[in-house]
Scaffold this motif. Structure first.
Motif, short mmCIF file in Angstrom:
data_model
loop_
_atom_site.label_atom_id
_atom_site.label_comp_id
_atom_site.label_asym_id
_atom_site.label_seq_id
_atom_site.Cartn_x
_atom_site.Cartn_y
_atom_site.Cartn_z
N ASP A 82 45.76 -39.67 14.55
CA ASP A 82 45.72 -41.02 13.98
C ASP A 82 44.61 -41.88 14.57
O ASP A 82 44.40 -43.01 14.12
CB ASP A 82 47.07 -41.71 14.16
CG ASP A 82 47.46 -41.85 15.61
OD1 ASP A 82 47.01 -41.01 16.42
OD2 ASP A 82 48.20 -42.79 15.95
N GLU A 83 43.88 -41.36 15.59
CA GLU A 83 42.77 -42.11 16.18
C GLU A 83 41.46 -41.35 16.06
O GLU A 83 40.45 -41.71 16.66
CB GLU A 83 43.07 -42.39 17.66
CG GLU A 83 44.33 -43.24 17.88
CD GLU A 83 44.78 -43.27 19.33
OE1 GLU A 83 44.08 -42.66 20.18
OE2 GLU A 83 45.82 -43.86 19.63
N ASN A 101 39.22 -41.15 13.90
CA ASN A 101 38.06 -41.81 13.30
C ASN A 101 37.42 -42.85 14.22
O ASN A 101 36.40 -43.44 13.86
CB ASN A 101 38.46 -42.48 11.98
CG ASN A 101 38.80 -41.46 10.91
OD1 ASN A 101 38.12 -40.45 10.77
ND2 ASN A 101 39.88 -41.72 10.16
N SER A 153 43.44 -53.09 15.08
CA SER A 153 43.12 -52.33 13.87
C SER A 153 44.28 -52.41 12.88
O SER A 153 45.44 -52.56 13.27
CB SER A 153 42.85 -50.86 14.22
OG SER A 153 41.75 -50.75 15.10
N VAL A 190 45.39 -51.44 8.40
CA VAL A 190 45.09 -50.79 7.12
C VAL A 190 45.55 -51.73 6.02
O VAL A 190 46.67 -52.26 6.06
CB VAL A 190 45.80 -49.43 6.99
CG1 VAL A 190 45.54 -48.80 5.63
CG2 VAL A 190 45.36 -48.49 8.11
N ASP A 192 39.23 -46.48 9.26
CA ASP A 192 39.64 -47.01 10.56
C ASP A 192 38.58 -47.92 11.18
O ASP A 192 38.33 -47.89 12.38
CB ASP A 192 39.98 -45.87 11.53
CG ASP A 192 41.11 -45.00 11.02
OD1 ASP A 192 41.88 -45.48 10.17
OD2 ASP A 192 41.22 -43.85 11.47
N SER A 196 39.45 -54.45 11.48
CA SER A 196 40.14 -55.06 12.61
C SER A 196 40.11 -56.57 12.45
O SER A 196 39.24 -57.12 11.77
CB SER A 196 39.49 -54.65 13.95
OG SER A 196 38.14 -55.06 13.98
N THR A 227 46.06 -47.22 12.25
CA THR A 227 45.06 -46.51 11.47
C THR A 227 45.73 -45.82 10.28
O THR A 227 46.94 -45.90 10.08
CB THR A 227 44.36 -45.45 12.34
OG1 THR A 227 45.32 -44.47 12.75
CG2 THR A 227 43.74 -46.08 13.57
#
Length: 829
Positions: A258-259, A261, A521, A523, A534, A537, A598
């Motif tokens: 999930d991180e 990117n 961050s 979505v 991603d 922010s 993300t």
């Protein structure tokens, strides 16, 4: 030496005969040299002097440039908890490299509880800085890893809070109501982190002791710590950055899905460069401004000495006629100037010391290393050198003018008054024109800054600061270890504050406007970021109660949060106008969805229920930034599967209270209410919201006041220059004026003649000054707000102001010339 002493006695005797001239010259130079010395002491302490650490040129910061943010571009760049472990372990370019973070503790067990600024630090940071403790020792790596509760005190804290107790080592204090053992005291001048201002200095240091949560995979997306290190001998910052880039590649390969990117680029900067980054442009401008004032003072002194030399033409002619060497006369002229400048320098040093003693506390909070700003021997030496150079160069013009004295013509005149030589008049006029031009440049800069400050004061803040009281608080984890305990405190606090007389609304928030912002961050449902996944922010805020009504943020669409927005209801969010326009341009954002994290994070969707105005997060002159607000009661639900059982929400932040009464009157009631719930809990930053806003404007206000002060001083000196040259011209042309009036000239014609001569000088000076102001615009551009550096209104008004002052300066000698009695003047001749 005997010859020098003899000449010195002669000069002093001549100066004693002209006390008015001597006092004027010395005071004028004292002001110029004193102001320059005071500003130089700041420049020396902040910019020129090395950091107070051994081999400070090898100290650097290491941080991340994170894609989608400006981190690491205008600061050292933050790092995450896992990186605090990884970078020191895997890089090879540093002798020592360690992490640190800003923190606050509730200090109790000694008098009244107090909230203090502190720092969590790895033991290797002390080793990197290379400063030994005054007493005791530092904490070790083992104590850090074992989470031992030990602390090292700063010297001011040891002196003020513990009365300099020599037996302090081994004493226990309570930090957040947990016992900590004092194991050391740092030296008097030790300061780290090198935070700007007086309010952010660390009072003590505790081990970093990273928690499992701070080292978890999820912590890879939380940048809030810093790294500082000492390079190995021969290693450059560029080489160290290349070494760190290798490690960063490995860090990114190990990111969880999930991180994946996220993209980081490590940056290495010299610690000195980062420390003075924000202050350097301001100090350069101040030093330039005060240099201008000194230059005008020097021009005035040169003009006064030139006038004095012209008045002594007959004496000079007699000395030349009887065989006095020309170089001797030149030396005595320079010596006279040197005596005046040294006297002005000594008085200026005293004025500089007085200015620093009074004005040091008025410096903006963005100024780092204030403890290093002193009137030391380097600064005193600079003042003396400045005085000597000023005296030497100011004495050259009148000295050479005296050497050009026509002996025969001066002896034949027999002391009659008349116009001075054309070359002398041109030189005096040139000096005055230069003064006016330089003063106009500074006055234009002052006008532009004043207009900038006026524009900033008129900015819509996105909230109403009037009648609002704020205070910061932090609940110690030992007494508030569960979410239920935290919620009970917050609810009770809100309930009791609402019952106070005059209270209209009260709320709690993680941040208040104009004090800074964070980044999170998120979505947006259906939004595809052109920069890649991603990259989105914005600044988050978590609120409780009637925060928006208390702070006065207008509602544009939808609704505010209500008590029904709790852990059992649909997750909701409020966004600001900038956020809504970016992600849903020209649409109604109500009902749209977003979630934190993300694309691959297991967080919950939140529904937008309100759109509010853009609140200024850092300062009134900052651009609007994207913001979103969450109710604290729903934070666990918003986090979804990312939430941890140990998460605690709403355990600190700010109290915001709006009342019908003056906000200052609510401060004691606010403190009493908190004490009735928790007698040991201290409040910090108890102030009105208007004071909070004023603090965010302090740097620009300081720039405006100091430049305006120098500009007024420069204009005053320039006006004195105009007055002196016109007055001398009138005094030397008394016979001419008497003849004109005897031949039938009207007194009004005489006044017009004198005024025109003054206005000619002012006109030429204004034209040159406006050209100089245009040329100097690049220096000011970064300090202006919604004002062009070529603003015609400011330039025209400043030019008019100088013209009016020039008329005023010429009017007095003009009236004096018109009042001459022709019979008495001609009889006297």
């Amino acid at each position: 030496m005997h010859r020098i002493l003899s000449d010195l006695k002669l000069v002093l005797r001549q100066l004693r005969k002209s006390p008015g001239f001597t006092a004027t010259a010395v005071l004028m130079l004292a002001f110029g040299i004193g102001a320059t010395t005071a500003i130089f002491s700041i420049v020396d302490g902040v910019l020129l002097r090395p950091l107070p650490f051994p081999n400070a040129n090898r100290l650097v910061t290491l941080g991340d440039q994170v894609s989608g943010t400006d981190w690491g571009q205008h600061d050292s760049g933050p790092v995450t908890g896992p990186e605090v472990v990884t970078y020191p372990r895997d890089t090879r370019s540093f002798e020592f490299l360690g992490g640190y973070g800003y923190s606050e503790f509730e200090l109790s067990g000694i008098g009244q509880p107090a909230q203090i600024v502190a720092a969590r630090m790895a033991s290797s940071v002390f080793s990197a800085l290379g400063v030994a403790p005054l007493m005791g020792r530092f904490f070790t790596d083992q104590e850090d890893q074992q989470k031992q509760q030990v602390a090292v005190l700063s010297y001011p804290t040891w002196k003020s809070r513990f009365s300099g107790n020599p037996n302090i080592l081994g004493t226990k204090i309570l930090l957040d109501r947990k016992p900590y053992l004092i194991i050391g005291v740092m030296p008097r001048n030790f300061e780290f982190p090198l935070s700007p201002g007086r309010l952010n200095r660390s009072e003590l240091w505790a081990p970093m002791s990273l928690s499992p949560q701070e080292l978890s995979p999820e912590a890879n997306a939380s940048w809030y710590l810093n790294l500082v290190g000492r390079l190995k001998p021969g290693v450059t910052p560029a080489q160290a950055q290349g070494d760190a880039e290798r490690v960063a590649q490995q860090i990114m390969r190990n990111y969880p899905p999930d991180e994946a990117n996220f993209r980081i680029k490590p940056v290495v900067y010299p610690l000195q460069q980062i420390t003075v980054l924000q202050t350097r442009p301001l100090l350069r401008m101040l030093f330039l401004a005060v240099g201008v004032v000194l230059l005008i003072a020097c021009a005035n002194l040169a003009g006064l000495l030139l006038v004095r030399a012209i008045r002594r033409q007959r004496e000079t002619a007699v000395r030349l006629a009887i065989g006095a060497p020309a170089l001797t006369l030149l030396w005595q002229m320079i010596l006279e100037s040197l005596v005046l400048s040294v006297g002005g320098g000594l008085l200026g040093i005293g004025l500089a010391a007085l200015a620093l003693a009074i004005g040091k506390n008025l410096l903006p909070e963005t100024m780092p290393m204030m403890s290093a700003i002193t009137l030391n021997w380097t600064v005193v030496g600079f003042a003396f050198l400045l005085a000597l150079l000023t005296g030497f160069f100011c004495g050259l013009a009148p000295g050479f003018a005296a050497l050009r004295t026509n002996v025969n013509a001066s002896m034949k005149e027999g002391g009659r008054s008349g116009s001075a030589g054309g070359s002398h008049a041109r030189l005096r006029s040139t000096l005055v024109v230069a003064e006016i031009a330089i003063a106009l440049i500074l006055l234009t800069a002052s006008g532009l800054l004043l207009r900038s400050f006026s524009n900033m004061s008129a900015v819509d803040l996105g909230f109403r600061p009037d009648h609002v009281t704020t205070a910061a608080y932090a609940l110690p984890q030992k007494q508030y270890s569960t979410q239920t305990q935290i919620d009970t405190f917050n609810n009770k606090l809100l309930q009791q504050l609402r019952q106070l007389p005059g209270v209209e609304a009260v709320g709690l928030t993680s941040t208040i406007p104009t004090t800074g912002d964070g980044i999170e961050s998120f979505v947006v449902d259906g939004y595809i970021d052109p920069r890649g996944p991603d990259r989105t922010s914005a600044s988050p805020s978590q609120v409780i109660g009637d925060y928006f009504k208390a702070i006065g943020t207008p509602l544009i669409r939808g609704r505010y949060f209500t008590e029904s927005d709790n852990a059992n209801s649909q997750p909701v969010v409020i966004v600001n106008h900038e956020f809504a326009e970016h992600y849903w341009p020209h649409q109604d954002p109500i009902g749209k969805r977003m979630r934190i994290g993300t694309l691959k994070s297991g967080t919950s969707w939140m529904t937008v229920v309100g759109e509010v105005a853009d609140a200024k997060l850092t300062s009134p002159d900052a651009d609007a930034s994207e913001q979103f607000y969450q109710p604290v009661a729903q934070l666990e639900k918003d986090a979804g599967s990312v939430a941890l059982p140990t998460d605690l929400n709403g355990n600190g932040g700010y109290i915001v209270l709006r009342s019908a009464l003056p906000p200052e009157q609510m401060e004691n009631a606010l403190r009493a209410t908190v004490r009735s719930i928790d007698a040991q809990l201290p409040l910090t930053q108890v102030q009105t919201m208007e004071q909070v806003v004023a603090q965010s404007e302090a740097s620009r206000r300081f720039n405006t006041i100091i430049i305006s002060s120098f500009a007024l001083a420069a204009v005053l000196l320039a006006v004195l220059g105009i007055y002196s040259i016109i007055a001398f011209s009138v005094a030397s042309r008394v016979q001419e004026m008497a003849i004109r009036m005897a031949l039938g000239s009207q007194r009004s014609h005489i006044v017009r003649l004198i005024l025109v001569s003054g206005l000619k000088l002012a006109a030429i000076g204004c034209v040159l000054g406006l050209a100089g102001a245009v040329a100097a615009s690049s220096v000011l551009r970064s300090f202006l707000f919604h004002v062009s550096p070529f603003d015609p209104v400011v330039m025209i008004l400043t030019a008019i102001a100088v013209f009016v002052l020039a008329i005023a300066a010429s009017a007095i000698p003009a009236r004096r010339a018109a009042s001459v009695d022709p019979l008495q003047a001609l009889r006297g001749e």
